[in-house]
Design a protein around this motif. Sequence first.
Motif, PDB file in Angstrom:
ATOM      1  N   SER A   1       0.828  -1.219   0.000  1.00  0.00           N
ATOM      2  CA  SER A   1       0.000   0.000   0.000  1.00  0.00           C
ATOM      3  C   SER A   1       0.853   1.256   0.000  1.00  0.00           C
ATOM      4  N   ILE A   2       2.118   1.108   0.417  1.00  0.00           N
ATOM      5  CA  ILE A   2       3.028   2.263   0.369  1.00  0.00           C
ATOM      6  C   ILE A   2       3.178   2.751  -1.073  1.00  0.00           C
ATOM      7  N   ALA A   3       2.863   1.866  -2.017  1.00  0.00           N
ATOM      8  CA  ALA A   3       2.952   2.238  -3.432  1.00  0.00           C
ATOM      9  C   ALA A   3       2.033   3.396  -3.768  1.00  0.00           C
ATOM     10  N   ASP A   4       0.983   3.623  -2.942  1.00  0.00           N
ATOM     11  CA  ASP A   4       0.110   4.776  -3.195  1.00  0.00           C
ATOM     12  C   ASP A   4       0.909   6.070  -3.247  1.00  0.00           C
ATOM     13  N   THR A   5       1.998   6.088  -2.477  1.00  0.00           N
ATOM     14  CA  THR A   5       2.867   7.264  -2.458  1.00  0.00           C
ATOM     15  C   THR A   5       3.527   7.496  -3.815  1.00  0.00           C
TER      16      THR A   5
ATOM     17  N   PRO B   1      20.565   3.536  -5.343  1.00  0.00           N
ATOM     18  CA  PRO B   1      21.047   4.924  -5.288  1.00  0.00           C
ATOM     19  C   PRO B   1      20.350   5.819  -6.320  1.00  0.00           C
ATOM     20  N   LYS B   2      20.118   5.287  -7.522  1.00  0.00           N
ATOM     21  CA  LYS B   2      19.421   6.034  -8.571  1.00  0.00           C
ATOM     22  C   LYS B   2      17.968   6.285  -8.157  1.00  0.00           C
ATOM     23  N   THR B   3      17.340   5.275  -7.560  1.00  0.00           N
ATOM     24  CA  THR B   3      15.950   5.421  -7.096  1.00  0.00           C
ATOM     25  C   THR B   3      15.864   6.464  -5.984  1.00  0.00           C
ATOM     26  N   ILE B   4      16.838   6.437  -5.063  1.00  0.00           N
ATOM     27  CA  ILE B   4      16.857   7.415  -3.964  1.00  0.00           C
ATOM     28  C   ILE B   4      16.930   8.833  -4.508  1.00  0.00           C
ATOM     29  N   THR B   5      17.780   9.036  -5.493  1.00  0.00           N
ATOM     30  CA  THR B   5      17.919  10.368  -6.098  1.00  0.00           C
ATOM     31  C   THR B   5      16.604  10.802  -6.747  1.00  0.00           C
ATOM     32  N   LYS B   6      15.935   9.878  -7.446  1.00  0.00           N
ATOM     33  CA  LYS B   6      14.663  10.206  -8.096  1.00  0.00           C
ATOM     34  C   LYS B   6      13.595  10.546  -7.064  1.00  0.00           C
ATOM     35  N   LEU B   7      13.514   9.750  -5.980  1.00  0.00           N
ATOM     36  CA  LEU B   7      12.542  10.020  -4.921  1.00  0.00           C
ATOM     37  C   LEU B   7      12.808  11.381  -4.262  1.00  0.00           C
TER      38      LEU B   7
ATOM     39  N   THR C   1      14.313  13.954  -5.651  1.00  0.00           N
ATOM     40  CA  THR C   1      13.982  15.012  -6.624  1.00  0.00           C
ATOM     41  C   THR C   1      12.483  15.282  -6.649  1.00  0.00           C
ATOM     42  N   LYS C   2      11.680  14.221  -6.468  1.00  0.00           N
ATOM     43  CA  LYS C   2      10.217  14.356  -6.501  1.00  0.00           C
ATOM     44  C   LYS C   2       9.629  14.620  -5.098  1.00  0.00           C
ATOM     45  N   ASN C   3      10.506  14.909  -4.114  1.00  0.00           N
ATOM     46  CA  ASN C   3      10.083  15.177  -2.737  1.00  0.00           C
ATOM     47  C   ASN C   3       9.289  14.023  -2.118  1.00  0.00           C
ATOM     48  N   LEU C   4       9.680  12.803  -2.459  1.00  0.00           N
ATOM     49  CA  LEU C   4       8.991  11.617  -1.948  1.00  0.00           C
ATOM     50  C   LEU C   4       9.863  10.807  -0.995  1.00  0.00           C
ATOM     51  N   LEU C   5      11.150  11.079  -0.932  1.00  0.00           N
ATOM     52  CA  LEU C   5      12.074  10.217  -0.194  1.00  0.00           C
ATOM     53  C   LEU C   5      11.743  10.176   1.293  1.00  0.00           C
ATOM     54  N   PHE C   6      11.497  11.335   1.898  1.00  0.00           N
ATOM     55  CA  PHE C   6      11.217  11.375   3.336  1.00  0.00           C
ATOM     56  C   PHE C   6       9.964  10.560   3.648  1.00  0.00           C
ATOM     57  N   ARG C   7       8.911  10.708   2.840  1.00  0.00           N
ATOM     58  CA  ARG C   7       7.660   9.980   3.076  1.00  0.00           C
ATOM     59  C   ARG C   7       7.875   8.466   2.969  1.00  0.00           C
ATOM     60  N   VAL C   8       8.614   8.036   1.950  1.00  0.00           N
ATOM     61  CA  VAL C   8       8.844   6.599   1.758  1.00  0.00           C
ATOM     62  C   VAL C   8       9.659   6.040   2.919  1.00  0.00           C
ATOM     63  N   VAL C   9      10.730   6.737   3.307  1.00  0.00           N
ATOM     64  CA  VAL C   9      11.568   6.260   4.419  1.00  0.00           C
ATOM     65  C   VAL C   9      10.773   6.213   5.714  1.00  0.00           C
TER      66      VAL C   9
ATOM     67  N   ALA D   1       8.289   2.751   9.889  1.00  0.00           N
ATOM     68  CA  ALA D   1       7.178   2.443  10.800  1.00  0.00           C
ATOM     69  C   ALA D   1       6.776   0.972  10.754  1.00  0.00           C
ATOM     70  N   VAL D   2       7.300   0.218   9.771  1.00  0.00           N
ATOM     71  CA  VAL D   2       6.958  -1.200   9.641  1.00  0.00           C
ATOM     72  C   VAL D   2       7.879  -2.014  10.542  1.00  0.00           C
ATOM     73  N   ASP D   3       7.289  -2.799  11.444  1.00  0.00           N
ATOM     74  CA  ASP D   3       8.100  -3.612  12.359  1.00  0.00           C
ATOM     75  C   ASP D   3       8.429  -4.955  11.701  1.00  0.00           C
ATOM     76  N   LEU D   4       9.661  -5.082  11.255  1.00  0.00           N
ATOM     77  CA  LEU D   4      10.117  -6.326  10.652  1.00  0.00           C
ATOM     78  C   LEU D   4      11.197  -6.986  11.503  1.00  0.00           C
ATOM     79  N   HIS D   5      11.176  -6.680  12.800  1.00  0.00           N
ATOM     80  CA  HIS D   5      12.148  -7.278  13.714  1.00  0.00           C
ATOM     81  C   HIS D   5      11.902  -8.787  13.801  1.00  0.00           C
ATOM     82  N   PRO D   6      12.953  -9.616  13.882  1.00  0.00           N
ATOM     83  CA  PRO D   6      12.768 -11.076  13.936  1.00  0.00           C
ATOM     84  C   PRO D   6      11.935 -11.550  15.121  1.00  0.00           C
ATOM     85  N   ASP D   7      11.841 -10.746  16.192  1.00  0.00           N
ATOM     86  CA  ASP D   7      10.975 -11.111  17.313  1.00  0.00           C
ATOM     87  C   ASP D   7       9.502 -10.984  16.937  1.00  0.00           C
TER      88      ASP D   7
END
Length: 665
Positions: free
Chosen positions: A13-17, A122-128, A130-138, A143-149
């Motif tokens: 769903s993050i793809a909505d961004t 790295p290329k994707t990061i630069t594109k994000l 440039t489009k002011n999307l990097l902070f939102r995606v990160v 916020a997603v908990d993917l800890h092995p516990d």
Amino acid sequence: MANSQTLASFIWSIADTLRSTYKEKEYGDVILPFTILRRFDCLLEPTRQQVRDAYLDKRDAYSESALDALLKTRSGLTFYCTSEFDLRKLLADPENIRQNLLNYIEGLSPNVRDIFTLFELPKTITKLATKNLLFRVVSQFAAVDLHPDTVSNIEMGTLFEELIRRFSESTDSPGEHFTPREVIRLMVDLLFAPDDDALTTPGVVRSIYDPTAGTGGMLSVADEYLRTLNPQARLSMAGQEINDQSYAICKADMVIKGQEVSAIRNGDTLRDDLHEDRTFNYVLSNPPFGVDWKEIKQDVEDEHLKLGMNGRFGPGLPRVSDGSLLFLLHVLSKLRPVDETATEESKKGGGRAGIVLNGSPLFTGGAGSGESEIRRYVIENDLLEAIVALPTDMFYNTGISTYVWILTNRKAEERKGTVQLIDGSGFWEKMPKSLGSKRKTLSEGHIADIVKLYGEYADADPEVSKVLRNENFGYRAITVERPLRLNFSVAPERVEVALSQKALEKLPEETLTALRAALATLDDMGKVWKDRDDFIAELTPAVLKPVKLSTPQFKALWQGLSERDETASVCTDRKGTPEADGDLRDTENVPLTEDVDEYFAREVLPFAPDAWIDRSKTKIGYEIPFTRLFYKYVEPRSLEEIDADLENVLGRIRARLARLEEVSA
């Protein structure tokens, strides 16, 4: 959140961004590497500071290899990160998030850093950025908990496979990245079926390899099968993949599952075996169908010629337009060898393999061809255990017929010297929605039914399963010769045909004139010679004395004056042996299970009593006529039924024409 399907949907769903910047088929280019990065972020968190401290303390004092070993020990994983950042720390400095994120990736150990390089992150990061999307995606991924516990390795593996599947299905050519999971399940079930008892032993360790690993689906399903069968078992996985992004996904999946990442290699398997020094208990592969190997032709031929049977391609080379059988030979070379001296069953070694191929490798290439020689090697060495025909329309990028070959260098005693063929083409159900060319799927019940047929072996339903002896697939291609019979004439029309041949057409005009005059002396009211020796005996003094011709020119002359004639005498050589007529030459394929002379006497001599076999040209061939063996005769409809159908159609046409006439009126 630990439910893999739910978590996959949340991450996707993050793809909505991304909607305004990326096409749907490109979402995976962002989602997959960021999911991997977040999982690594969670795995590294407990030891992050210890690794950072050790790095700063020892980076100048230790060699590169020693430092690498130390940092892996400190992290407690097969990889580490020396950067001061993690995803949450990146959010504290929005203005520099692009540079800091790149610093984070650069701090990852080299054995996992290339995952992100091949994803072109790295290329994707630069594109994000440039489009002011990097902070939102990160921030969303942080916020997603993917800890092995929270999400175990098994759950994370399932999650990642679900993301891979969604990514693959959204691309223009999903089949390039993804083998249908149910096909893999069938292959894995067939592969492991004979070994289930041994695999339930506590602490058992087995190895598996995929030379065309793709995104790692086959390795993942095999691992899942073994863990379900025996949670205490361990499956060591290795693979090689030519496509950079697929390799990156596969390698990431292995890291997520806690596998040794160095065992997943990036490169062309046929050109360069990057696991050259290893063999395995199991091998699985779905190589590309019908792809040519022109670009690596020199490398393959060099190995074939220099190493022979000590290399992978010793048995033969298929035509350049289809490299399927090269992959089959490679797969066989990776089976763990059998130790004939071992006294304990568990130490005898041996390996099993499953490979998906299209129909071409079953029969393409006649006796003596590269394809036939490869089949001959496989069958005569008793390496082929079974072939299962799959339904059509099973794969995303093709609707053609496909087959699963099960290979082993250690057959069960009852299977030795035989091959089982299973027609699974009727085991399918229609998908609710087609995906590319994929319209059919195998249910759990279908897989179980096919595996049951395999297990029943000789007792299985003969309508869908047949067991044949190895020699039933072989044949002798014999060359049948017929004698050359010619008549000769010097009629004007034949003379002109003779003189137009390449060996004579460039003779000087005066020579041609003399030749025509010499031949005219033999023209006796349309006389026809039916014995070659008699004709040449008269032609020689008449022509060679007035005209100087070379031996090839003289031969071209008398050949040009000839015609085939079944009533003429047989042409013989100097020893009196009949000469063969190339135009009447034929070949017959005689099954290895049948005596050649008996076959010849029954099938050839009654129709050509003067024929003989040129035994110097006999070749051994092998083919697997799968479709023919399972062919079921369908009786045609009666003429009365066909006439009735035609009358119904004609009746409807007449009715429509009558309505048109009424409207026109």
